[in-house]
Design a protein around this motif. Sequence first.
Motif, short mmCIF file in Angstrom:
data_model
loop_
_atom_site.label_atom_id
_atom_site.label_comp_id
_atom_site.label_asym_id
_atom_site.label_seq_id
_atom_site.Cartn_x
_atom_site.Cartn_y
_atom_site.Cartn_z
N ASP A 67 73.49 -22.16 -54.43
CA ASP A 67 72.80 -22.66 -53.39
C ASP A 67 72.40 -21.98 -52.14
OD1 ASP A 67 73.33 -25.15 -54.59
OD2 ASP A 67 75.61 -25.37 -54.00
N PHE A 68 73.07 -21.01 -52.16
CA PHE A 68 72.77 -19.95 -51.06
C PHE A 68 71.44 -19.01 -51.49
CE2 PHE A 68 72.86 -15.40 -49.42
CZ PHE A 68 73.29 -15.76 -47.94
N LYS A 69 70.48 -19.50 -50.58
CA LYS A 69 69.00 -18.84 -50.63
C LYS A 69 68.56 -18.12 -49.14
CE LYS A 69 67.87 -21.33 -54.40
NZ LYS A 69 68.50 -20.69 -55.42
N LEU A 70 68.04 -16.82 -49.55
CA LEU A 70 67.55 -16.12 -48.31
C LEU A 70 66.11 -16.50 -48.15
CD1 LEU A 70 69.22 -12.50 -48.92
CD2 LEU A 70 69.82 -14.28 -47.18
N GLY A 71 65.61 -16.52 -47.00
CA GLY A 71 63.91 -16.54 -46.93
C GLY A 71 63.44 -15.36 -47.27
N ILE A 72 62.10 -15.15 -47.23
CA ILE A 72 61.50 -14.05 -47.79
C ILE A 72 61.58 -12.87 -46.78
CG2 ILE A 72 59.25 -13.08 -48.35
CD1 ILE A 72 58.36 -15.99 -49.35
N HIS A 73 61.53 -13.23 -45.54
CA HIS A 73 61.52 -12.10 -44.43
C HIS A 73 62.98 -11.67 -44.49
CE1 HIS A 73 62.98 -15.96 -42.45
NE2 HIS A 73 63.64 -14.93 -41.57
N GLU A 74 63.97 -12.55 -44.58
CA GLU A 74 65.22 -11.90 -44.77
C GLU A 74 65.63 -10.86 -46.14
OE1 GLU A 74 67.62 -15.68 -42.94
OE2 GLU A 74 67.02 -15.91 -44.98
N THR A 75 64.98 -11.43 -47.14
CA THR A 75 65.23 -10.67 -48.43
C THR A 75 64.46 -9.21 -48.05
OG1 THR A 75 65.24 -12.61 -49.79
CG2 THR A 75 64.69 -10.61 -50.86
N LEU A 76 63.29 -9.14 -47.59
CA LEU A 76 62.54 -7.95 -47.29
C LEU A 76 63.38 -6.89 -46.28
CD1 LEU A 76 58.98 -9.22 -46.89
CD2 LEU A 76 59.93 -7.92 -48.98
N GLU A 77 64.07 -7.66 -45.30
CA GLU A 77 64.90 -6.91 -44.40
C GLU A 77 65.97 -6.40 -45.04
OE1 GLU A 77 64.62 -6.13 -41.17
OE2 GLU A 77 62.56 -7.21 -41.17
N LEU A 78 66.70 -7.21 -45.86
CA LEU A 78 67.60 -6.71 -46.66
C LEU A 78 67.17 -5.59 -47.40
CD1 LEU A 78 69.93 -9.56 -47.42
CD2 LEU A 78 70.28 -7.85 -45.69
N HIS A 79 66.16 -5.60 -48.15
CA HIS A 79 65.69 -4.33 -49.05
C HIS A 79 65.26 -3.28 -48.34
CE1 HIS A 79 65.45 -6.09 -53.03
NE2 HIS A 79 64.91 -7.08 -52.84
N GLU A 80 64.92 -3.40 -47.03
CA GLU A 80 64.66 -2.17 -46.15
C GLU A 80 65.77 -1.51 -45.94
OE1 GLU A 80 62.82 -1.40 -41.71
OE2 GLU A 80 62.00 -3.18 -42.84
N VAL A 81 66.84 -2.20 -45.50
CA VAL A 81 68.16 -1.74 -45.09
C VAL A 81 68.88 -0.88 -46.19
CG1 VAL A 81 70.63 -2.17 -44.31
CG2 VAL A 81 68.79 -3.35 -43.30
N THR A 82 68.70 -1.56 -47.39
CA THR A 82 69.07 -1.03 -48.55
C THR A 82 68.34 0.33 -48.87
OG1 THR A 82 69.84 -3.09 -49.40
CG2 THR A 82 69.74 -1.29 -50.93
N THR A 83 67.27 0.52 -48.72
CA THR A 83 66.38 1.81 -48.88
C THR A 83 66.54 2.74 -47.88
OG1 THR A 83 64.40 0.18 -49.80
CG2 THR A 83 64.03 2.30 -48.93
N GLN A 84 67.08 2.38 -46.70
CA GLN A 84 67.52 3.11 -45.56
C GLN A 84 68.83 3.83 -46.10
OE1 GLN A 84 65.99 4.73 -43.01
NE2 GLN A 84 67.49 6.08 -43.04
N ARG A 85 69.95 2.76 -46.71
CA ARG A 85 71.03 3.39 -46.83
C ARG A 85 71.08 4.22 -48.07
NH1 ARG A 85 75.75 3.69 -44.08
NH2 ARG A 85 76.05 1.91 -43.04
#
Length: 68
Positions: A8-26
């Motif tokens: 039931d938990f869904k992220l928006g596309i922009h939120e998913t992209l932001e999390l991918h960006e943060v993960t890449t930086q980490r």
Amino acid sequence: MSGKENDDFKLGIHETLELHEVTTQRRSTLLKAHMMDAVVKDPELKRLLRRETQNSEKAIEEIETFLP
């Protein structure tokens, strides 16, 4: 809460992209800390690098629970 466990938990596309960006930086930070740990001689700096490695690994794990 894990996004993989809760359908039931869904992220928006922009939120998913932001999390991918943060993960890449980490991941970049993690890689640099691993590389520096191999050449650093100072015990205090080595301790800080290892703490950063642990923090980055934990952050990546936590973020990935929200990614599809």
